[in-house]
Design a protein around this motif. Structure first.
Motif, mmCIF file in Angstrom:
data_model
loop_
_atom_site.group_PDB
_atom_site.id
_atom_site.type_symbol
_atom_site.label_atom_id
_atom_site.label_comp_id
_atom_site.label_asym_id
_atom_site.label_seq_id
_atom_site.Cartn_x
_atom_site.Cartn_y
_atom_site.Cartn_z
ATOM 1 N N LEU A 204 38.357 -5.340 42.374
ATOM 2 C CA LEU A 204 37.807 -6.617 41.788
ATOM 3 C C LEU A 204 38.698 -7.535 41.740
ATOM 4 O O LEU A 204 39.906 -7.397 42.127
ATOM 5 N N PRO A 205 38.024 -8.877 41.784
ATOM 6 C CA PRO A 205 38.898 -10.031 41.878
ATOM 7 C C PRO A 205 39.819 -10.410 40.668
ATOM 8 O O PRO A 205 39.438 -11.156 39.845
ATOM 9 N N ALA A 206 40.696 -9.578 40.396
ATOM 10 C CA ALA A 206 41.815 -9.644 39.609
ATOM 11 C C ALA A 206 43.291 -10.005 39.893
ATOM 12 O O ALA A 206 43.629 -9.296 40.776
ATOM 13 N N ILE A 207 43.911 -10.520 39.180
ATOM 14 C CA ILE A 207 45.324 -10.898 39.493
ATOM 15 C C ILE A 207 46.243 -10.198 38.295
ATOM 16 O O ILE A 207 45.856 -10.062 37.100
ATOM 17 N N PHE A 208 47.159 -9.442 38.827
ATOM 18 C CA PHE A 208 48.297 -8.278 37.963
ATOM 19 C C PHE A 208 49.447 -8.930 38.176
ATOM 20 O O PHE A 208 49.878 -9.359 39.167
ATOM 21 N N ASN B 188 48.400 -2.323 26.023
ATOM 22 C CA ASN B 188 48.084 -3.472 26.868
ATOM 23 C C ASN B 188 46.779 -2.805 27.890
ATOM 24 O O ASN B 188 46.167 -3.926 28.542
ATOM 25 N N SER B 189 47.011 -1.612 27.715
ATOM 26 C CA SER B 189 45.435 -0.970 28.627
ATOM 27 C C SER B 189 44.163 -1.622 28.128
ATOM 28 O O SER B 189 43.250 -1.806 28.654
ATOM 29 N N VAL B 190 44.297 -1.819 26.754
ATOM 30 C CA VAL B 190 43.254 -2.198 25.988
ATOM 31 C C VAL B 190 42.866 -3.795 26.340
ATOM 32 O O VAL B 190 41.812 -4.189 26.715
ATOM 33 N N GLN B 191 43.924 -4.630 26.722
ATOM 34 C CA GLN B 191 43.851 -5.918 27.268
ATOM 35 C C GLN B 191 43.073 -5.974 28.549
ATOM 36 O O GLN B 191 42.458 -6.843 28.845
ATOM 37 N N THR B 192 43.648 -4.974 29.391
ATOM 38 C CA THR B 192 43.338 -4.781 30.685
ATOM 39 C C THR B 192 41.750 -4.487 30.621
ATOM 40 O O THR B 192 41.041 -5.017 31.613
ATOM 41 N N ILE B 193 41.283 -3.550 29.854
ATOM 42 C CA ILE B 193 39.670 -3.137 29.712
ATOM 43 C C ILE B 193 38.967 -4.716 29.476
ATOM 44 O O ILE B 193 38.202 -4.951 30.040
ATOM 45 N N GLY B 194 39.456 -5.559 28.398
ATOM 46 C CA GLY B 194 38.820 -6.824 28.142
ATOM 47 C C GLY B 194 38.974 -7.596 29.432
ATOM 48 O O GLY B 194 38.016 -8.194 29.762
ATOM 49 N N ASP B 195 40.065 -7.679 30.109
ATOM 50 C CA ASP B 195 40.019 -8.703 31.320
ATOM 51 C C ASP B 195 39.130 -8.310 32.191
ATOM 52 O O ASP B 195 38.509 -9.055 33.112
ATOM 53 N N ASN C 79 43.996 -15.947 34.807
ATOM 54 C CA ASN C 79 43.212 -15.955 36.340
ATOM 55 C C ASN C 79 41.890 -15.369 36.231
ATOM 56 O O ASN C 79 40.992 -15.862 36.967
ATOM 57 N N VAL C 80 41.841 -14.509 35.154
ATOM 58 C CA VAL C 80 40.324 -13.997 34.855
ATOM 59 C C VAL C 80 39.318 -15.438 34.458
ATOM 60 O O VAL C 80 38.353 -15.521 35.033
ATOM 61 N N GLY C 81 40.095 -16.141 33.896
ATOM 62 C CA GLY C 81 39.332 -17.317 33.225
ATOM 63 C C GLY C 81 39.080 -18.451 34.583
ATOM 64 O O GLY C 81 37.890 -19.021 34.720
ATOM 65 N N ILE C 82 39.862 -18.335 35.698
ATOM 66 C CA ILE C 82 39.476 -18.977 36.694
ATOM 67 C C ILE C 82 38.175 -18.392 37.452
ATOM 68 O O ILE C 82 37.327 -19.368 37.863
ATOM 69 N N VAL C 83 38.451 -16.999 37.787
ATOM 70 C CA VAL C 83 37.255 -16.395 38.312
ATOM 71 C C VAL C 83 36.007 -16.695 37.625
ATOM 72 O O VAL C 83 35.128 -16.919 38.231
ATOM 73 N N ALA C 84 36.145 -16.698 36.341
ATOM 74 C CA ALA C 84 34.728 -16.741 35.574
ATOM 75 C C ALA C 84 34.268 -18.188 35.434
ATOM 76 O O ALA C 84 33.229 -18.555 35.600
ATOM 77 N N MET C 85 35.127 -19.228 35.531
ATOM 78 C CA MET C 85 34.931 -20.692 35.653
ATOM 79 C C MET C 85 34.439 -20.958 37.004
ATOM 80 O O MET C 85 33.281 -21.611 37.277
ATOM 81 N N THR C 86 35.003 -20.632 38.234
ATOM 82 C CA THR C 86 34.600 -21.074 39.631
ATOM 83 C C THR C 86 33.691 -20.095 40.092
ATOM 84 O O THR C 86 33.045 -20.462 41.166
ATOM 85 N N LYS C 87 33.464 -18.920 39.733
ATOM 86 C CA LYS C 87 32.725 -17.652 40.354
ATOM 87 C C LYS C 87 33.360 -17.527 42.000
ATOM 88 O O LYS C 87 32.328 -16.910 42.653
#
Length: 451
Positions: free
Chosen positions: A84-88, A255-262, A308-316
């Motif tokens: 997935l397009p995610a930054i870690f 933190n795994s819960v946060q990852t699920i959300g992201d 970075n999730v926010g950037i993906v959601a904003m720009t698509k």
């Protein structure tokens, strides 16, 4: 689709856009993640009072494993990675726990506990389908809220000049910190485009220049640092302490819960679909794997980057090539010690002024998660009690001074552990009642009282 257009589209995960298009878009992700990646090791090294060379080494290895963990998520290795397009990268959520463990057991204690934490992440990934419903928004939100609140003393300490500094609390330190914060606020609220995304770096740049003019910047570490070096395994050692392991396992599960959300936000916001179980499991397994391997080299635990999730959601923009370029930049920067040395020259007031807003945003994210659930008496009880007990013990650690040493570290070292345990436990124990159920219960009580 296999058309040429789709193969070069930035809106296709498998699209391969030309560098002229991909590089500017990748810059957004680099700017969003770079300071978070280098600030966490700086904070942790300050807590354990390690020498300058250890600080530079931790910055380097954090950059390297931020790049590696992101590439794993983008391209996957077997079941490891979400594709997935995610930054870690190294996340702020770990800071209170890392500093608590580090002050007690040093870097080796942190890294030893981190091995167990990585294993816990992978176990969560393996059993994701069965345990996903155990972490509703009210539980995750309560924990994230406490994470934000517990970071404020670090930010304020930095703004004042760094605890232990001879000039701690000096007006000059506060002036630089507040000036840095004002630049961050101005750029983030009144600018647009790439500049808006780079608000934190703009603030740090402005604060850095003022600090140089004030004689607060020492550039000698840059001259002394070599141009290239490779990470050495077990350079900091590994020590295993029960209290440290318990604390780290809990925060890694949290933190795994946060990852699920992201990851869910990535697919919904950027790809217009729900997150599937394989992607979620792969994301958690990949994060746990990189955390375990990183322990042997000195890298701190990794997590998904919400900014970075926010950037993906904003720009698509979801082309993995765009995000991979950001990961490669981090990877290369990690092999250049002069880059890490440059980061260590940033004065504490500048770091504090630039990050205090980030910590506040983490707090507000927790509140947003909590209100996703109904604000029923049950959910308010879970949120309020986890907040009261965790922050209360954190503010007055002497209240548990007669507890066994192991329990003191687990309960008093990090409020996140207390918040997670209370929220998770109450969510399992308390009867599940909606607002409608509670209203009906009050109506029945009123009827009985009127009889």
């Amino acid at each position: 689709m296999s058309t040429t257009k789709s193969c070069t589209s930035v809106f296709d995960f498998y699209g391969k856009p030309p560098l002229t298009k991909a590089l500017p878009l990748s810059l957004q992700h680099i700017l969003a993640m770079i300071m978070g990646t280098v600030t966490v090791p700086i904070i942790v090294v300050g807590a354990v009072d390690a020498p300058l060379e250890d600080k530079m080494a931790l910055i380097q290895i954090s950059l390297i494993f931020s790049g590696i963990s992101t590439l794993i998520q983008l391209y996957a290795i077997g079941r490891l990675g979400a594709r997935l397009p995610a930054i870690f990268g190294v996340g702020f959520a770990y800071v209170p726990t890392l500093t608590a463990i580090g002050s007690q057991y040093g870097l080796s204690g942190i890294l030893g506990a981190q091995v167990a934490g990585g294993v816990a992440m992978m176990l969560v990934g393996l059993f994701t389908k069965r345990i996903r419903n155990l972490f509703p928004p009210v539980v995750a939100g309560s924990v994230v809220l406490v994470i934000g609140l517990s970071l404020y003393d670090i930010a304020i300490g930095y703004m004042a000049g760094g605890i232990g500094s001879p000039s701690f609390g000096a007006p000059l330190n506060w002036g630089i910190a507040l000036g840095t914060l004002l630049v961050v606020l101005f750029v983030s609220q009144f600018c647009s485009g790439f500049l808006k995304l780079a608000s934190i770096i703009c603030g740090i740049g402005a604060g850095y220049l003022v600090s140089m003019n004030a004689g607060l910047v020492d550039l000698s570490p840059i001259d002394e640092a070599p141009w290239f070096t490779a990470p050495r395994p077990l350079a900091f050692g590994l020590e295993f302490h029960t209290a440290a392991i318990v604390s780290m396992v809990i925060i890694c599960v949290v933190n795994s819960v946060q990852t699920i959300g992201d990851l869910s936000a990535t697919t919904v916001g950027g790809m217009n679909r729900e997150l599937d179980t394989r992607e979620l499991s792969g994301g958690l397994l990949g994060n746990g794997f990189s955390t375990i391997i990183g322990s042997f080299f000195g890298a701190l635990p990794t997590s998904s980057y919400s900014q970075n999730v926010g950037i993906v959601a904003m720009t698509k923009v979801i082309s993995r090539v765009v995000l991979a370029l950001a990961a490669v930049f981090m990877l290369v920067a990690g092999f250049i010690p002069k880059f890490g040395a440059l980061m260590t020259t940033i004065p504490f007031p500048v770091l504090g002024g630039a990050t205090v807003l980030v910590f506040g945003m983490i707090t507000m994210t927790g509140i947003q998660l909590i209100i996703k659930d109904e604000l029923s008496a049950r959910n308010l009880t879970i949120a309020s009690l986890s907040l009261a007990l965790s922050m209360g013990i954190y503010a007055m650690p002497e209240a548990i001074a007669r507890f066994p040493e192991t329990l003191q570290l687990v309960l008093g070292g990090s409020p996140i552990v207390v918040a997670a345990a209370v929220a998770f436990g109450l969510n399992l124990i308390l009867p599940r009642k909606s607002l409608a159920d509670e209203e009906e219960e009050r109506r029945q009580i009123e009827i009985k009282l009127s009889e």
